[in-house]
Each structure stands twice: as C-alpha cells, then as structure tokens.
Design an enzyme around this catalytic site. Structure first.
Site, short mmCIF file in Angstrom:
data_model
loop_
_atom_site.label_atom_id
_atom_site.label_comp_id
_atom_site.label_asym_id
_atom_site.label_seq_id
_atom_site.Cartn_x
_atom_site.Cartn_y
_atom_site.Cartn_z
N GLU A 438 39.81 48.09 50.75
CA GLU A 438 40.91 47.97 51.87
C GLU A 438 40.55 48.89 53.12
O GLU A 438 41.30 49.63 53.97
CB GLU A 438 42.38 48.77 51.24
CG GLU A 438 42.77 47.89 50.25
CD GLU A 438 43.96 48.37 49.48
OE1 GLU A 438 44.89 47.53 49.13
OE2 GLU A 438 44.07 49.68 49.17
N GLU A 502 42.33 43.20 42.06
CA GLU A 502 43.72 43.63 41.77
C GLU A 502 44.73 42.68 41.69
O GLU A 502 44.89 41.77 42.49
CB GLU A 502 44.12 44.73 42.89
CG GLU A 502 43.19 45.91 43.05
CD GLU A 502 43.55 46.99 44.18
OE1 GLU A 502 44.91 46.84 44.39
OE2 GLU A 502 42.92 47.57 44.67
#
Length: 1004
Positions: A438, A502
């Site tokens: 991220e 994820e």
C-alpha cells in the site's frame, strides 16, 4: 545532525546483510541446525535494566558508561515492546501516520528507551570474532559496549549485526542500547497494526573463526524436466582456505561431498525429493572451511529444499505443477507480547494453519522473524516474503510529496529489499518477493526490483500497487469482488497469473461468499489463489476500572488518532481460538471436495497439487432424520492430485425419510502438524425430504375457554393459559402446568445487530429506515372458537418514527386443546426499500431454558453465504456457548435450515419448536440494540429472559468491512413471505425431540 534524523544515514558500522547461520563446533551439532546447539552461540535475551525518556533531553548523561549507576532504573524483558509494559499509550492505526506528514522530519518529542545489561563472554570466544545480533529493533537504535559507541541501525523488522570483537573482553561486559521511537525512515513503516517500540526480537552473540564465511547461498532448484536437482552453492569469505560442501538427506545419509571452488559451484543431484507445501522434504547443507591441519575452522549448516518456481503464460507453477494459493496474511501480534512474538506462538500459528488446510502465508507487511520462515520450511507453507515498506499514510495520489519517487529515500527502498533477500533467500518456503504494501508505485520500487535481481533472479516479484505494470511478474489486487476476478481470468490482453494478495476481510462475523471465490479460483487457471486478511485479531489484554479483563483495540487507550476495532479482523481471536470464519475457510479450501452426481453416485475431487488422497481414511455415516443409522469405510481413496473419481453410494436411501451422508477424511498416519486420525476434511450430501403441512394433535377430553379480560384475551385449557395483549397484538404469557413457556412475543423483527460488514455501509440505510426501532400498531384483531382450537388473527403494521410503514405481518395463531400453538405469519411488504437484515419475529422464554437442541445446520453459527463448514444434523448446546463472543459485539449465533428445536431447563422441560419448512433460529440473553451499541463484550447487559429469533430468511454476511457487500443472491429484499411454526410443551425425560418430531411427521 542526530543519526536517526539524518535521511542519508542507513546505518553506522552495521555489517553487510547475509544468510543467517551461526558457526558450529562439530558435525553433529551442525546437522541439528539449531543455534542453541552451538557452543559459539550465546543468547542475551532476558531481563534488562530500562529507562524511558520522553525526549532526548531526558536521557541520563553517560548512561552507557561502565560506572553509571542504574540501580534505580526499571527492568524490562528483552525481547518485548515497551508499550506492553506500561510505557506510553498503545496506539492502533491502519493508514494514518501518528505524526505530521512532513518527510523526512520526525517530531521533536520522540520517546527513547534505554536498555542496559551485563553479559559474560566465554573463554572459548578468545582469539575469534564476536558478532552482536539484533533480530529487530523498532525503529532505530545506537549500541554501546563497555562505554564505547559501536554503531547505529534502523529498519524495524530486519536484523542488524555489529562486530564487537574490539570492544569486549573475556568475562563480564556491559551493553547499552538507545532505541528511538521514530527515525527519518519511519515514513516507510506505516503498516496496519498497533504502533509498538523496543527491542522486539532475539538478541545474541556468536563467535566466528578468523577464517570464516561472510555469506552462503545454497540455490536448490530442479532441471527443466523437474526431475534432477540442480544445486548452486555460492559463498564469500576473506580467507583462501579450502571449502567443502556436504548434502545430507533426512536419514543422515550423505548425498553429496564436494570441494568447492571460489564463487559458484554447480552440481546435479539425481533422484532428489522435491520440496512443496504438501511434501516439505528438507535436506541439510553443511559447509566448512578446512584449516592448514585439515580441521574444520568454520562449520555452517542450513536446511535445503529442492523446488522450482515458474510462470508459464498465465500459470503459476511449483515444480512444473500449477498451484492455488490457499493463503492468509500474517502479522506479528500477541495480546500480551505485542510484536515480540514468542517462538511457541509462531509454531502454534503454523501448526494451526496446516490443520486448517492453509498452504501459504504473505508476511504482512514486513519480513517475519527468521524462525517463522524456518517453521514454514519444515511444516510446508508457501511464503510471499514482503519487504518492510509501507507508506500508506500518503495514499496514492501525491507523487510530488510522498516517498516513492524521492531520491533521498531511494537508498532506503534498496536497503530494505537487499536485507530481505540476502537474509531469506536460502529458505525453501519462499515463492515470491513482495516490494511491500500500500505505497504508490514509483521509481524507487524499480530500484528495489533491480536490487533484488542482483542477488536472486529466479523467484517472481509481487507488488499489489503496481497493478499491471510490466516490471512485476503477477497481477495483484485486493478485495476485488467475484465478478471482477472472473473478468480478469478471462482477460487475454495480459496473460500473467492473477493473485488476490488480500481478500475476504475476516472482521467479526465474516467473511461471506468464500465458496464463490473458490469456485472461480478452481475454474479459471489464471487465478492463482488468494490470501485472507488476516490470521489473527490484534488486541491487547487490558483490565477496566471494575477489574474486568478485555481485549482492547484502537481508541480504548484514548489514543488519538486511531482506527478503532479495524485491527479485530482475523480468522482467530487474539488468543488464537479460531473464529467460525477459520472453520469456514478450512471447509472451502479443503483438499477433498464431495459432490452428488445422482441419488446413487457421488464424486470425490482432490484439490491437492501433489498428493494423492491415499494418505487419508474416509469414514461415511448415514443419518436418517438426523440420527446415524449406518456407517461405511470407503476404501480405494487413491484420487490423484487435481483429479476426481466417482463412487457408488453404499447405503439405501428411502423416500419416506430425510437422509444425510457424512464424510470424514482423517490422516492414516501422524503428520508433523497433527496426529493419526486427525480430521483433515469433512463433507455432507443431503437427500432432502419435503414434508407437507404439520397438523397438531387434538384432544377429545379437553375443552378450551376464551375470556375477554379488558386489555387481554385469555385462552385456557385444563393445564394451560395463554394470554394475548390486545393493545399490542402480542402474546403476553403462555403457561403450561404452572410453568412459563413464553413470556412475551411475537414481535416482528427486521433488524440485526450490525456486523462489521454491515456497519461499513448498509447499516446506515437500515438505521435511516428505523429498522432498529420500529413501532407497531394493531391493524386488526379477531378470534374464532373452533371445535378443538381457538384461532386468533392479528395484523401488526410496522414503521419507524417519521417513516412510512414498511411491513405488515398477518399472524394466525391457532391454540389447540392439546396445548399446542401453531403460528402462521404472513409478511407483507408495504413499500420498496433497500435490502434488509432479516424477515422474522422474536419472543422471550424463561432464562432457565438454557439448553438448545436443534435439527438443522451446525454446530456453529451459519449464514446463507457462510455455511460450508456446517452440516445438517441434531446438535445440543448451552445457549451461552452459541453466542460467538466477538470482542466488538454483533449479530451472532444464527442456525439455518432448522427443522426442529427445543429449549429446555435442567429438568429437560421446556418448549419444542417444529418448522413447517425450514427456518433460521438464534437465541441469546441480550437485546439486539444492546448488542448493536456495545463496544466490547463486557458492555453487554444480560436480560432476565432468553430472546429467541425465528427468521424466514437473513441477509448474507458479505465482505463489506473492507470489500464487497453480500452477493445479490444473498441479499434479502422486502418480499411477501409466509412462515408456519408449531410450538409444543416438551419434556425430554418423557420423550425425545427426535421422537416427537417424527410423531408429528407421521401424522401426514
């Protein structure tokens, strides 16, 4: 400039990264491959003196001096996190920085922890090099030995080593360490976790010969035909003495014994056993340097697994075979230890993963303790090894300000990649390198990729934020819904494998629709699998003002800013007790799937990539109306990996009963992760019986009396009294032989305590509709006395304040003279609305009727999109045990497809509920709104009665805490629905639930 504030400073006197190994003194200890077995290893873990300074001006001068008096200091364990020992407030953040976003500056108020301890250097370290090892220190530190500054390092989740030979003496020595909470590179460590500080991993010394290895790399792969082993052994050393390499198999037999040349030596090893997560075969590599007398001057060892990772087109291959990643994301977290996770906790995690059919781990979002990788090597787990790099707080749209393109930060990006790869590249378990998490994809990531390829060029590179950029080897995304991953699977414009790093955010009562994800993964070869977010809830055990222990999350420490309970998003509770979500995952990713072909044929499918199913036993049971009536041992379970095989049903199935065939697959032999007969998988085939309407018994000897007593309508027989409240339309009481059966009900219910998924979006709409606080008015109330019964008809209209009516329920109650109550409820929507949580009603019964027996799905909670781990059967449980204790309370405990249920007391007397079709039931001692509003389990207020929820349907669970809402087929929109249920007084000492159920069915 202070070292930790200098963006140009990556470390001072820190040794170059390398594959970790300690020297051994003989071949026997080397073959054990355990640091503690070496006489050249000395642990410094233990209790250290500790001083906490709020800022640099509070640091005691000369704290590192030998004659400094630290007797009034506190003590602290090493390793540990100082926030777990009363220093500072724990702070949970997902993506925010805990300080202003102004790289490279860190706050002036920057706490510092100072550690001191004495240690003894043994005499056999004399005339050798002594290395000081720190497994991890968060976030930066300066180390002093005997009053002298030795060096400085940073990067919170990677080892740092210092040569302290010139600073020590044989005998007693002093070490002092200054640990800084933040440094200029902390902008790269904005991971989703509690922000903890301190010496968080092992500290030890090891002693090397003057003639020693600097680095060793054993690259064990396979040839292009995946048959023979190809072994490339590389090492660096400053000496010119001869080096020997030996390879031992698991029985201790020598496979190779070769002299090495400087640089690289390549060997072919025929007939090697391959390493995979399913077959984690490890050899032992031993390298030693021979001195002038032919004796071993330096002996090193490591575990070695032969595997080959390839990407061919859209296929991700291990040893030439396509695999599916059945993975989880794994953080370092523990409710009492914080980030300083013990070896036992690591091993418990790995064993539990194997027991739940998980085959892969993404090390979110930093390299783990190296011992965790060793466990993955030994037990068999694929690892996506992730660099200690996340700058989430900048998000992804600030290229002029964030760090991904800043030249000053490029060396830090490179350093984190290099340290990860050089430490970990000898581990067989690693199948991909990840550049971090991220962070906007920028030029500095390209430099990371180039650096990785200098040292290891065979494993693919992953980075989710790179999306479809050409430099990464797999396409990756997070929380993509099922429809969109299928679109990706069909997209031929980019032929790389597709990976969900994820998905299925396991927060609270979640996740939903795992089955649909895995249907897609199995169907489309391009989809290489996924990793659930995440393995375990992050929380800290805390005691409130009343002495009650509870799991505390963000905000419970008055920590600002914080991200609340977003850290409670694991497949396990913080103490590693499995959530129901872990049981659901185990079922969906099972290596064995059973499906019905026709009424006499079933199919067993093997989802393994390498193992035939002949390592399992299969025990089959035949259930008739929930009771086992026959069993069978299935032989010849030799289904090859990736294949399916048809079998004939060994039981006779009649038309007049409902049948289930249960399959239990257990280990034939003990495995490293479980004992013999451990249940690897289970499955069930249902041969359903559709029953007609239930007709209650009636009595020829009992008459019913009906009395209007003002507000109440009383219906009574010889041994019961039932009272209706005509003001509300509800039953106000029902007593049988002086014992209360129902204390109040039946009230329409269209709301559930919001799950974490609901609260992300949909709950707001439900609250706007006032579904949590509906008012009811009686639209009609009438009764009719029949020959053997009384029929009471009530219509209730439900609406929220200032909101138009949303539903009408037409109840038809029939009270029979045999003391049975039949309730037909017709739910009539009065207007269109968003999808709603449930359609049903609830009522209360005496709290002592605390044991529930049911014939339905169980034994754990289950929902329309979260039920693959639940089997149809007859179960019994205390009501308290059915309330799943999510620390952030929410909807819980639902049981689907219930045919009958009973609630009984210690004398086995109570109420029997028999459904005309199939219903949902849940029961607990709390008001739904209390559950909905409570922040912790300890905030729940127990009622004096037991609430029973009877539902026609409930909306699915979905993934919306960080993902998609429930699939449309699992959403419950306001629909016209009818439900019919029979309520009967019950005494289990006189007749079993099963017998009573079948008696009513035989009336048909």
């Amino acid at each position: 400039m202070e070292k930790h504030r200098d963006i140009k400073n990556l470390g001072i006197n820190r040794l170059e990264p390398h594959g970790m190994s300690v020297p051994f003194n003989d071949m026997k200890s080397a073959l054990a491959v355990s640091n503690s077995g070496s006489e050249f290893y000395k642990s410094l873990n233990g209790t250290w003196d500790f001083y906490f300074a709020e800022n640099k001006y509070d640091i005691p001068p000369m704290h590192y001096a030998i004659d400094f008096d630290a007797t009034d200091w506190d003590t602290i364990p090493v390793p540990s996190c100082w926030q777990m020992h009363g220093y500072e407030t724990p702070n949970y953040l997902n993506s925010y920085y805990p300080y202003p976003k102004e790289p490279p500056y860190v706050p002036d108020i920057n706490p510092i922890g100072i550690y001191r301890t004495e240690f003894s250097v043994p005499v056999h370290f004399k005339n050798r090099k002594t290395i000081l090892y720190f497994g991890a220190v968060n976030s930066a530190f300066t180390v002093y030995i005997n009053g002298n500054e030795v060096g400085y390092s940073q990067c919170s989740h990677m080892p740092s080593e210092f040569d302290i030979t010139d600073y020590i003496e044989i005998g007693l020595n002093l070490i002092s360490v200054e640990v800084y909470k933040w440094n200029a590179a902390s902008y790269l460590e904005d991971q989703d976790f509690f922000r903890h500080s301190g010496i968080t991993r092992d500290v030890y010394l090891y002693s090397e010969s003057i003639s020693s290895f600097d680095d060793i790399y054993v690259d064990a792969t396979l040839d292009d035909e995946y048959k023979e082993g190809v072994l490339t052994v590389s090492y660096t050393t400053s000496c010119t003495l001869p080096v020997t390499y030996m390879l031992f198999d698991q029985n201790g037999a020598v496979v190779l014994n070769e002299k090495l040349t400087a640089g690289k030596s390549v060997f072919t090893v025929p007939g090697v056993n391959h390493w995979t997560a399913e077959t984690p075969y490890l050899y032992t590599s031993v390298l030693y340097i021979s001195d002038e007398n032919g004796l071993a001057a330096d002996i090193r060892s490591m575990r070695t697994g032969f595997k080959k990772v390839d990407i061919k087109g859209h296929l991700f291959l291990i040893n030439g075979v396509p695999i599916k990643i059945k993975g989880v994301n794994h953080h370092d977290t523990h409710p009492t230890l914080g980030h300083a996770v013990s070896r036992k906790s690591m091993e418990d995690d790995v064993i539990s993963m194997k027991q739940h059919n998980i085959n892969a781990v993404r090390t979110s979002h930093y390299p783990p303790d190296e011992y965790f990788l060793t466990l993955c090597d030994i037990y068999g787990l694929y690892v996506i090894d992730e660099a200690d790099l996340e700058a989430h707080g900048f998000y992804y749209e600030d290229p002029l300000y964030d760090v991904s393109d800043q030249k000053d930060y490029e060396p830090h990006f490179i350093d984190r990649a290099k340290r990860m790869v050089l430490r970990d590249r000898n581990h067989a378990s690693i199948i991909m390198w990840s550049l971090g998490n991220e962070t906007r994809y920028g030029k500095n990531h390209l430099s990371m990729i180039a650096e990785i390829k200098k040292y290891e060029d065979k494993l693919p590179i992953h980075f989710e934020r790179a999306a479809k950029e050409k430099e990464v080897d797999v396409i990756s995304s997070m929380y993509t819904n099922v429809d969109d991953i299928i679109k990706e699977a069909k997209d031929k414009s980019d032929n790389r494998p597709y990976f969900l790093c994820e998905y299925a955010h396991s927060m609270g009562n979640a996740p939903g629709n795992l089955k649909e994800y895995w249907d897609a993964f199995y169907k489309y070869p391009k989809l290489m699998g996924a990793c659930v977010w995440e393995w375990v809830d992050h929380a800290t055990i805390t005691t409130d003002e009343n002495g009650v222990d509870y799991y505390a999350y963000g905000g419970d420490f008055n920590d600002v800013p914080n991200d609340g309970n977003f850290c409670m998003d694991g497949l396990n509770y913080p103490d590693r007790t499995p959530h129901t979500s872990l049981k659901q995952l185990k079922a969906v990713i099972s290596p064995v799937l059973v499906s019905k072909v026709d009424d006499q044929t079933f199919m067993i499918s093997n989802t393994n990539s390498f193992l035939s199913l002949d390592y399992l036993n299969c025990h089959m049971e035949l259930l008739e109306n929930g009771i086992m009536v026959d069993e069978h041992i299935l032989t010849n379970l030799s289904v090859k990996p990736g294949k399916s095989k048809k079998y004939q049903l060994p039981f006779t199935i009649d038309d007049d009963r409902e049948y289930c065939v249960n399959f239990y697959f257990t280990l034939k032999k003990a495995a490293i992760y479980a004992g013999r007969e451990f249940q690897v998988a289970s499955s069930q085939l249902i041969y359903e019986k559709i029953y007609e309407t239930i007709t209650p018994y009636t009595s020829n000897f009992q008459t019913l009396d009906v009395e209007e007593d003002g507000r109440y309508l009383l219906v009574s027989g010889d041994d019961f009294l039932l009272s209706f409240d005509r003001l509300t339309g509800y039953i106000s009481s029902w007593k049988h032989k002086g014992t209360s059966l129902i204390e109040k009900g039946f009230k329409g219910n269209f709301y559930r305590a919001g799950t974490d998924n609901d609260k992300s979006n949909q709950r707001k709409l439900w609250l706007e509709e006032r579904l949590n606080a509906l008012c009811s008015r009686v639209d009609a109330f009438s009764y009719e006395v029949m020959k053997d019964s009384v029929i009471v008809k009530v219509s209730n209209v439900y609406s929220g304040k200032v909101i138009k009516p949303i539903y009408r329920i037409d109840f038809m109650y029939e009270i029979f003279n045999s003391c049975e109550l039949s309730i037909q409820s017709h739910f009539v929507p009065l207007r269109e609305s968003t999808y709603i949580p449930r359609i049903g009603y609830n009522f209360s019964i005496p709290m002592e009727n605390a044991v529930m027996t049911w014939y339905g799905l169980g034994p754990d909670e289950n929902y329309v999109d979260k039920k693959e781990y639940a089997n149809l059967g007859i179960y019994e449980s205390a009501v308290d045990d059915m309330f799943e204790p999510y620390e952030y309370p929410q909807e819980t405990g639902n049981k689907m497809e219930v045919r009958f249920a009973s609630f009984k007391n210690e004398q086995e007397a109570g109420l029997m509920i028999i459904a005309d079709d199939k219903i949902n039931i849940s029961a607990y001692y709390y008001d739904i709104n209390n559950i909905d509003e409570a922040m912790h389990i300890k905030d729940l207020k127990r009622n004096d009665d037991l609430l029973i929820n009877i539902d026609y349907r409930q909306t699915g669970i979905g993934n919306n805490s960080c993902g998609a809402e429930p699939l449309d087929e699992y959403r419950l929109y306001p629909v016209d629905a009818t439900m019919k249920v029979l309520y009967v007084p019950f005494n289990g000492r006189e007749e079993s639930e099963q017998s009573l159920f079948e008696k009513y069915k035989e009336i048909l």
